[in-house]
Design a protein around this motif. Structure first.
Motif, PDB file in Angstrom:
ATOM      1  N   THR A  51      -5.378   4.177   9.438  1.00 47.52           N
ATOM      2  CA  THR A  51      -3.958   4.494   9.298  1.00 47.52           C
ATOM      3  C   THR A  51      -3.487   5.334  10.484  1.00 47.52           C
ATOM      4  O   THR A  51      -2.399   5.112  11.026  1.00 47.52           O
ATOM      5  CB  THR A  51      -3.698   5.252   7.982  1.00 47.52           C
ATOM      6  N   PHE A  52      -4.298   6.284  10.910  1.00 45.85           N
ATOM      7  CA  PHE A  52      -3.981   7.129  12.061  1.00 45.85           C
ATOM      8  C   PHE A  52      -3.833   6.292  13.331  1.00 45.85           C
ATOM      9  O   PHE A  52      -2.899   6.470  14.104  1.00 45.85           O
ATOM     10  CB  PHE A  52      -5.081   8.187  12.242  1.00 45.85           C
ATOM     11  N   ILE A  53      -4.778   5.362  13.541  1.00 52.34           N
ATOM     12  CA  ILE A  53      -4.704   4.498  14.724  1.00 52.34           C
ATOM     13  C   ILE A  53      -3.458   3.629  14.694  1.00 52.34           C
ATOM     14  O   ILE A  53      -2.759   3.477  15.717  1.00 52.34           O
ATOM     15  CB  ILE A  53      -5.978   3.616  14.789  1.00 52.34           C
ATOM     16  N   LEU A  54      -3.127   3.090  13.530  1.00 50.83           N
ATOM     17  CA  LEU A  54      -1.928   2.258  13.407  1.00 50.83           C
ATOM     18  C   LEU A  54      -0.666   3.078  13.622  1.00 50.83           C
ATOM     19  O   LEU A  54       0.315   2.598  14.220  1.00 50.83           O
ATOM     20  CB  LEU A  54      -1.901   1.572  12.046  1.00 50.83           C
ATOM     21  N   ASP A  55      -0.671   4.321  13.141  1.00 46.65           N
ATOM     22  CA  ASP A  55       0.500   5.186  13.337  1.00 46.65           C
ATOM     23  C   ASP A  55       0.770   5.405  14.827  1.00 46.65           C
ATOM     24  O   ASP A  55       1.923   5.397  15.274  1.00 46.65           O
ATOM     25  CB  ASP A  55       0.278   6.538  12.648  1.00 46.65           C
ATOM     26  N   ILE A  56      -0.299   5.614  15.584  1.00 44.89           N
ATOM     27  CA  ILE A  56      -0.149   5.786  17.040  1.00 44.89           C
ATOM     28  C   ILE A  56       0.400   4.514  17.666  1.00 44.89           C
ATOM     29  O   ILE A  56       1.253   4.542  18.562  1.00 44.89           O
ATOM     30  CB  ILE A  56      -1.502   6.164  17.672  1.00 44.89           C
ATOM     31  N   LYS A  98     -10.960  -2.261  -0.059  1.00 45.97           N
ATOM     32  CA  LYS A  98     -11.934  -1.636  -0.954  1.00 45.97           C
ATOM     33  C   LYS A  98     -12.073  -0.124  -0.802  1.00 45.97           C
ATOM     34  O   LYS A  98     -12.857   0.503  -1.528  1.00 45.97           O
ATOM     35  CB  LYS A  98     -13.300  -2.286  -0.771  1.00 45.97           C
ATOM     36  N   TYR A  99     -11.332   0.468   0.137  1.00 46.85           N
ATOM     37  CA  TYR A  99     -11.460   1.915   0.351  1.00 46.85           C
ATOM     38  C   TYR A  99     -10.221   2.645  -0.172  1.00 46.85           C
ATOM     39  O   TYR A  99      -9.096   2.170  -0.016  1.00 46.85           O
ATOM     40  CB  TYR A  99     -11.649   2.224   1.836  1.00 46.85           C
ATOM     41  N   SER A 100     -10.426   3.820  -0.741  1.00 52.01           N
ATOM     42  CA  SER A 100      -9.317   4.601  -1.273  1.00 52.01           C
ATOM     43  C   SER A 100      -8.514   5.223  -0.137  1.00 52.01           C
ATOM     44  O   SER A 100      -8.965   5.262   1.013  1.00 52.01           O
ATOM     45  CB  SER A 100      -9.839   5.699  -2.199  1.00 52.01           C
ATOM     46  N   GLU A 101      -7.339   5.744  -0.464  1.00 48.17           N
ATOM     47  CA  GLU A 101      -6.497   6.392   0.544  1.00 48.17           C
ATOM     48  C   GLU A 101      -7.164   7.651   1.101  1.00 48.17           C
ATOM     49  O   GLU A 101      -6.870   8.074   2.219  1.00 48.17           O
ATOM     50  CB  GLU A 101      -5.141   6.765  -0.058  1.00 48.17           C
ATOM     51  N   LYS A 102      -8.063   8.246   0.335  1.00 41.54           N
ATOM     52  CA  LYS A 102      -8.716   9.472   0.769  1.00 41.54           C
ATOM     53  C   LYS A 102      -9.969   9.213   1.601  1.00 41.54           C
ATOM     54  O   LYS A 102     -10.544  10.154   2.160  1.00 41.54           O
ATOM     55  CB  LYS A 102      -9.091  10.318  -0.453  1.00 41.54           C
ATOM     56  N   SER A 103     -10.377   7.967   1.699  1.00 38.11           N
ATOM     57  CA  SER A 103     -11.607   7.671   2.427  1.00 38.11           C
ATOM     58  C   SER A 103     -11.399   7.850   3.929  1.00 38.11           C
ATOM     59  O   SER A 103     -10.289   7.691   4.451  1.00 38.11           O
ATOM     60  CB  SER A 103     -12.074   6.243   2.141  1.00 38.11           C
ATOM     61  N   PHE A 104     -12.470   8.164   4.633  1.00 33.67           N
ATOM     62  CA  PHE A 104     -12.400   8.370   6.071  1.00 33.67           C
ATOM     63  C   PHE A 104     -11.937   7.099   6.783  1.00 33.67           C
ATOM     64  O   PHE A 104     -11.142   7.162   7.731  1.00 33.67           O
ATOM     65  CB  PHE A 104     -13.767   8.802   6.607  1.00 33.67           C
ATOM     66  N   ILE A 105     -12.404   5.954   6.341  1.00 31.43           N
ATOM     67  CA  ILE A 105     -12.066   4.679   6.985  1.00 31.43           C
ATOM     68  C   ILE A 105     -10.572   4.403   6.878  1.00 31.43           C
ATOM     69  O   ILE A 105      -9.912   4.039   7.856  1.00 31.43           O
ATOM     70  CB  ILE A 105     -12.885   3.527   6.377  1.00 31.43           C
ATOM     71  N   THR A 106     -10.023   4.588   5.679  1.00 34.42           N
ATOM     72  CA  THR A 106      -8.588   4.357   5.489  1.00 34.42           C
ATOM     73  C   THR A 106      -7.769   5.334   6.326  1.00 34.42           C
ATOM     74  O   THR A 106      -6.800   4.935   6.990  1.00 34.42           O
ATOM     75  CB  THR A 106      -8.211   4.500   4.005  1.00 34.42           C
ATOM     76  N   ARG A 135       2.821   1.290   7.788  1.00 35.29           N
ATOM     77  CA  ARG A 135       4.161   0.698   7.894  1.00 35.29           C
ATOM     78  C   ARG A 135       5.147   1.436   7.009  1.00 35.29           C
ATOM     79  O   ARG A 135       6.246   1.789   7.447  1.00 35.29           O
ATOM     80  CB  ARG A 135       4.113  -0.786   7.514  1.00 35.29           C
ATOM     81  N   SER A 136       4.761   1.699   5.772  1.00 39.69           N
ATOM     82  CA  SER A 136       5.639   2.420   4.854  1.00 39.69           C
ATOM     83  C   SER A 136       5.967   3.808   5.383  1.00 39.69           C
ATOM     84  O   SER A 136       7.135   4.224   5.404  1.00 39.69           O
ATOM     85  CB  SER A 136       4.965   2.527   3.481  1.00 39.69           C
ATOM     86  N   GLY A 137       4.946   4.530   5.843  1.00 40.01           N
ATOM     87  CA  GLY A 137       5.160   5.880   6.329  1.00 40.01           C
ATOM     88  C   GLY A 137       6.064   5.936   7.540  1.00 40.01           C
ATOM     89  O   GLY A 137       6.925   6.817   7.651  1.00 40.01           O
ATOM     90  N   ASN A 138       5.898   4.987   8.454  1.00 41.07           N
ATOM     91  CA  ASN A 138       6.708   4.996   9.672  1.00 41.07           C
ATOM     92  C   ASN A 138       8.146   4.565   9.428  1.00 41.07           C
ATOM     93  O   ASN A 138       9.065   5.083  10.071  1.00 41.07           O
ATOM     94  CB  ASN A 138       6.051   4.123  10.736  1.00 41.07           C
ATOM     95  N   ILE A 139       8.356   3.647   8.520  1.00 43.54           N
ATOM     96  CA  ILE A 139       9.732   3.272   8.175  1.00 43.54           C
ATOM     97  C   ILE A 139      10.424   4.448   7.489  1.00 43.54           C
ATOM     98  O   ILE A 139      11.598   4.735   7.748  1.00 43.54           O
ATOM     99  CB  ILE A 139       9.752   2.030   7.273  1.00 43.54           C
ATOM    100  N   LEU A 140       9.703   5.147   6.642  1.00 38.74           N
ATOM    101  CA  LEU A 140      10.284   6.318   5.983  1.00 38.74           C
ATOM    102  C   LEU A 140      10.652   7.401   6.999  1.00 38.74           C
ATOM    103  O   LEU A 140      11.663   8.087   6.837  1.00 38.74           O
ATOM    104  CB  LEU A 140       9.311   6.874   4.945  1.00 38.74           C
ATOM    105  N   LYS A 141       9.853   7.551   8.045  1.00 35.78           N
ATOM    106  CA  LYS A 141      10.177   8.529   9.078  1.00 35.78           C
ATOM    107  C   LYS A 141      11.493   8.184   9.768  1.00 35.78           C
ATOM    108  O   LYS A 141      12.262   9.067  10.152  1.00 35.78           O
ATOM    109  CB  LYS A 141       9.050   8.585  10.113  1.00 35.78           C
ATOM    110  N   GLU A 174      -0.415  -1.161   5.173  1.00 31.22           N
ATOM    111  CA  GLU A 174       0.675  -0.888   4.240  1.00 31.22           C
ATOM    112  C   GLU A 174       1.064   0.590   4.273  1.00 31.22           C
ATOM    113  O   GLU A 174       2.249   0.932   4.264  1.00 31.22           O
ATOM    114  CB  GLU A 174       0.251  -1.294   2.828  1.00 31.22           C
ATOM    115  N   LEU A 175       0.077   1.464   4.313  1.00 32.00           N
ATOM    116  CA  LEU A 175       0.340   2.895   4.351  1.00 32.00           C
ATOM    117  C   LEU A 175       1.066   3.286   5.632  1.00 32.00           C
ATOM    118  O   LEU A 175       2.027   4.059   5.608  1.00 32.00           O
ATOM    119  CB  LEU A 175      -0.974   3.668   4.246  1.00 32.00           C
TER     120      LEU A 175
END
Length: 219
Positions: free
Chosen positions: A211-216, A199-207, A19-25, A16-17
């Motif tokens: 998100t970085f991998i999906l952005d690429i 279950k992980y927050s936006e600030k967590s390393f996993i999230t 997809r939203s970020g890339n559409i906004l770009k 979700e993070l």
């Protein structure tokens, strides 16, 4: 987030993070005076972000809303596309909406009537018919799309298509494996598999990492 997946959990899924970020770009360089409508806006996560890139009102449309009118964020909410003003919206965003509509042609024509001349529409849909699974049933999808089928649908309306492509290849392989497991009976997909249970927050390393991998993988 689709309202059917919404829970009390406030965490946002990497998908979700990203997809939203890339559409906004894609749309951030449009005019600051653009009027946006997020159709199928769910819990309005994306609609709230749209307010950061325009000085005009933002509309959010979802059949799951109980109340229409301005919400606490100033977003104008409607339950039906018909309520949007005709020929006024500069940019319509429909992220994973068409697959929820039984008669996609009637719906799409209704949506396009809301665009002003020269307006833009951004559409995302789930890909590949053979990947239709129990999760699609849970989300009340009627279909999945190939690029060819989506283009065939859009070309009926004489649209100037700037770009049409697949994205998130990594999720294709993950979904293929998940479907194989589901069909072999090793695991039955349940309603608890929605993104609202991340279950992980936006600030967590996993999230952040996912998100970085999906952005690429979006390009």
């Amino acid at each position: 987030m689709d309202l059917i997946e919404k829970t009390a959990n406030q965490n946002r899924h990497p998908w979700e993070l990203s997809r939203s970020g890339n559409i906004l770009k894609i749309i951030k360089n449009y005019s600051e005076g653009f009027v946006y409508a997020d159709i199928g806006s769910g819990d309005k996560f994306f609609a709230v972000n749209l307010q950061n890139i325009t000085r005009s009102e933002v509309f959010a449309v979802d059949t799951g809303y109980d109340i229409e009118g301005k919400d606490e964020n100033g977003i104008v909410c409607f339950k039906d596309v018909f309520s949007l003003p005709d020929n006024m919206i500069s940019c319509i965003v429909m992220m994973d909406v068409l697959e929820h509509v039984e008669d996609e042609n009637v719906f799409l024509q209704k949506v396009l009537n809301k665009l002003k001349p020269g307006g833009k529409i951004i559409i995302t849909v789930p890909a590949m018919k053979f990947l239709f699974s129990g999760h699609d049933v849970f989300l009340k999808h009627f279909r999945r799309y190939s690029r060819k089928n989506l283009l065939r649908l859009l070309n009926e309306y004489d649209l100037d298509i700037e770009r049409c492509h697949y994205f998130y290849t990594i999720l294709f392989f993950a979904r293929t494996f998940s479907l194989f497991v589901e069909k072999t009976g090793l695991k039955r997909e349940s309603q608890n598999d929605g993104i609202g249970n991340w279950k992980y927050s936006e600030k967590s390393f996993i999230t952040k990492l996912l998100t970085f991998i999906l952005d690429i993988d979006f390009c």
